[in-house]
Enzyme design. Structure first.
Site, mmCIF file in Angstrom:
data_model
loop_
_atom_site.group_PDB
_atom_site.id
_atom_site.type_symbol
_atom_site.label_atom_id
_atom_site.label_comp_id
_atom_site.label_asym_id
_atom_site.label_seq_id
_atom_site.Cartn_x
_atom_site.Cartn_y
_atom_site.Cartn_z
ATOM 1 N N GLU A 241 -2.252 -0.665 -8.827
ATOM 2 C CA GLU A 241 -3.695 -0.581 -8.564
ATOM 3 C C GLU A 241 -4.100 0.870 -8.330
ATOM 4 O OE1 GLU A 241 -4.914 -3.475 -5.726
ATOM 5 O OE2 GLU A 241 -6.823 -2.495 -5.275
ATOM 6 N N LYS B 25 0.861 -1.175 0.000
ATOM 7 C CA LYS B 25 0.000 0.000 0.000
ATOM 8 C C LYS B 25 0.898 1.225 0.000
ATOM 9 C CE LYS B 25 -4.050 -0.692 0.510
ATOM 10 N NZ LYS B 25 -5.078 -1.079 -0.488
ATOM 11 N N ASP C 88 -0.703 -0.766 -4.487
ATOM 12 C CA ASP C 88 -2.022 -0.135 -4.528
ATOM 13 C C ASP C 88 -1.853 1.307 -4.052
ATOM 14 O OD1 ASP C 88 -4.655 0.603 -4.489
ATOM 15 O OD2 ASP C 88 -5.328 -0.979 -3.127
ATOM 16 N N LYS D 172 -15.112 -6.670 -6.216
ATOM 17 C CA LYS D 172 -15.390 -6.822 -4.784
ATOM 18 C C LYS D 172 -16.883 -7.013 -4.631
ATOM 19 C CE LYS D 172 -11.359 -4.179 -3.436
ATOM 20 N NZ LYS D 172 -10.718 -3.027 -2.821
ATOM 21 N N ASP E 232 -9.617 -0.266 -9.319
ATOM 22 C CA ASP E 232 -10.347 -0.681 -8.105
ATOM 23 C C ASP E 232 -11.492 0.298 -7.829
ATOM 24 O OD1 ASP E 232 -11.286 -1.544 -5.677
ATOM 25 O OD2 ASP E 232 -9.458 -1.197 -4.550
HETATM 26 C C1 MUC Z 1 -8.037 -1.819 -1.463
HETATM 27 O O1 MUC Z 1 -8.020 -0.639 -1.724
HETATM 28 O O2 MUC Z 1 -7.766 -2.605 -2.339
HETATM 29 C C2 MUC Z 1 -7.463 -4.553 -0.059
HETATM 30 C C3 MUC Z 1 -6.348 -5.058 0.522
HETATM 31 C C4 MUC Z 1 -5.877 -4.120 1.434
HETATM 32 O O3 MUC Z 1 -4.889 -4.204 2.139
HETATM 33 O O4 MUC Z 1 -6.676 -3.044 1.391
HETATM 34 C C5 MUC Z 1 -7.769 -3.338 0.566
HETATM 35 C C6 MUC Z 1 -8.482 -2.260 -0.099
HETATM 36 MG MG MG Z 2 -7.432 -1.136 -3.868
#
Ligand code: MUC
Ligand code: MG
Length: 374
Positions: A223, A168, A197, A272, A248
């Protein structure tokens, strides 16, 4: 005579995470689940779940608003109706209410669980039948600390619990993030796939620089680099780089998928069940993506076991999940509220057997973690 819906409960449950989970928009120390219990006139019960990330940090629904939506708007329309025709109930709710897909997903999941228990079949059978029993699952490294993330990744690789990692990023300056990601990729090498992401944190120019650097560092997937409504940026970036983009936040349902594909996007989509409004809606989106040649990925809103299993039943019916899944939510939480937690091994997880979702509530654990005074 068909069984009718007798009662609907929406319960807020707070479970601490095993470590801080740092995303571009918030750092989570606790995950809140909305557990939905639908009972029918025959005494059967269906379970559903809705989660989100950090209250209102991820989307327009919070756990508290999901509970309110279900209790004040969905429940009065559903109680007393026949429970067996889920499409009839879904269309009725769609005609009378807008948005609130997280709440819709929890209700659809509970109705599917109930139907499966009534028919003595797993939810995957109601969705056409499972093609896979062991589903791949990656792990998200998001402690906020590079050395800690590397230790975590190496230990998971040794255990063979995961071989794909999502990082992240987006809360730091772009080159700080790139250094963090490149250090992790270097430490794990070719034995792991590393993806990032960005959770919408970059504008298009920053994303252009960031993606070039990430591509050079050997990262496999980026992402949602740019804001959700900026479809044009996603399309242009997807055509500029050979490192693929995973959409996403921009894509909730089948119509969003169609719009992005029609605009010329090439890449993949994080499906999702929560964003789409339920497992059947997420599969509708998968069909549009497949028709457009867009890769599939089973995404999570960090659900606990009930929500995770609902998604697994859906993903199990898809022939190809090009990028696997991230259904690791239960592992991020310190404890569980089900009697039999999922078993994560060999870079994946087994689809539970048994009627419905194949999951039972542990009443003592639920009593321990349910929010007081809700
Ligand atoms: C997202 O934004 O994808 C999915 C895995 C994670 O760590 O956060 C989520 C949300
Ligand atoms: Mg995401």
């Amino acid at each position: 005579m068909f069984a009718t819906i007798r009662s609907i409960e929406a319960i807020l449950v707070d479970i601490p995470t095993i470590r801080p989970h740092q995303l571009a928009m918030t750092t989570m120390g606790v995950q809140t689940m909305v557990i939905v219990r639908i009972k029918d006139s025959e005494g059967l019960e269906g379970l559903g779940e809705a989660t989100t990330i950090g209250g209102l940090a991820y989307g327009q629904e919070s756990p508290e608003s999901v509970k309110l939506t279900i209790e004040a708007y969905f429940k009065p329309q559903l109680v007393g109706r026949p429970a067996d025709n889920i499409n009839t109930l879904r269309v009725m709710l769609n005609r009378s209410t807008r948005g609130n897909n997280l709440a819709r997903s929890a209700i659809e999941t509970a109705l599917l669980d109930l139907q499966g228990k009534r028919l003595n079949r797993p939810v995957s059978d109601l969705l056409g039948g499972a093609l896979h029993q062991h589903i791949p699952v990656l792990w998200t490294l998001a402690s906020g600390d590079t050395a800690r993330d590397i230790d975590e990744a190496l230990s998971l690789l040794v255990q063979k619990r995961h071989c794909d990692f999502k990082l992240k990023i987006g809360s730091r300056r772009v080159m700080d993030d790139v250094r963090h990601v490149a250090a992790i990729k270097e430490a794990v090498g070719e034995q792991a796939s590393v993806r990032v992401d960005v959770n919408q944190a970059w504008d298009e120019m920053t994303a252009t620089k960031g993606m070039a650097e990430l591509q050079a560092a050997g990262i496999d997937l980026v992402e949602q680099p740019t804001p959700m409504k900026d479809l044009g940026a996603l399309v242009r970036l997807s055509r500029k780089f050979h490192i693929p983009i995973l959409a996403d936040e921009s894509i909730a349902d089948a119509k969003d998928m169609f719009a992005l594909a029609a605009a010329g996007f090439a890449g993949a989509v994080a499906m999702k069940i929560a964003k789409a409004g339920g497992p059947t809606r997420a599969l509708e989106q998968a069909t549009v993506a497949q028709a457009a040649g867009i890769g599939l990925y089973g995404g999570t809103l960090l659900e606990g076991t009930i929500g995770t299993v609902a998604a697994l039943h859906a993903w199990s019916t898809l022939e190809t999940l090009h990028w696997g899944t991230e259904m690791f939510g239960p592992l991020l939480m310190k404890d569980d509220i089900v009697t039999k937690p999922l078993n994560f091994y060999d870079n994946g997880v087994d689809l539970p057997a048994g009627p419905g979702l194949g999951v039972e509530i542990d009443e003592d654990k639920l009593a321990e973690y349910r929010r007081k005074n809700q």
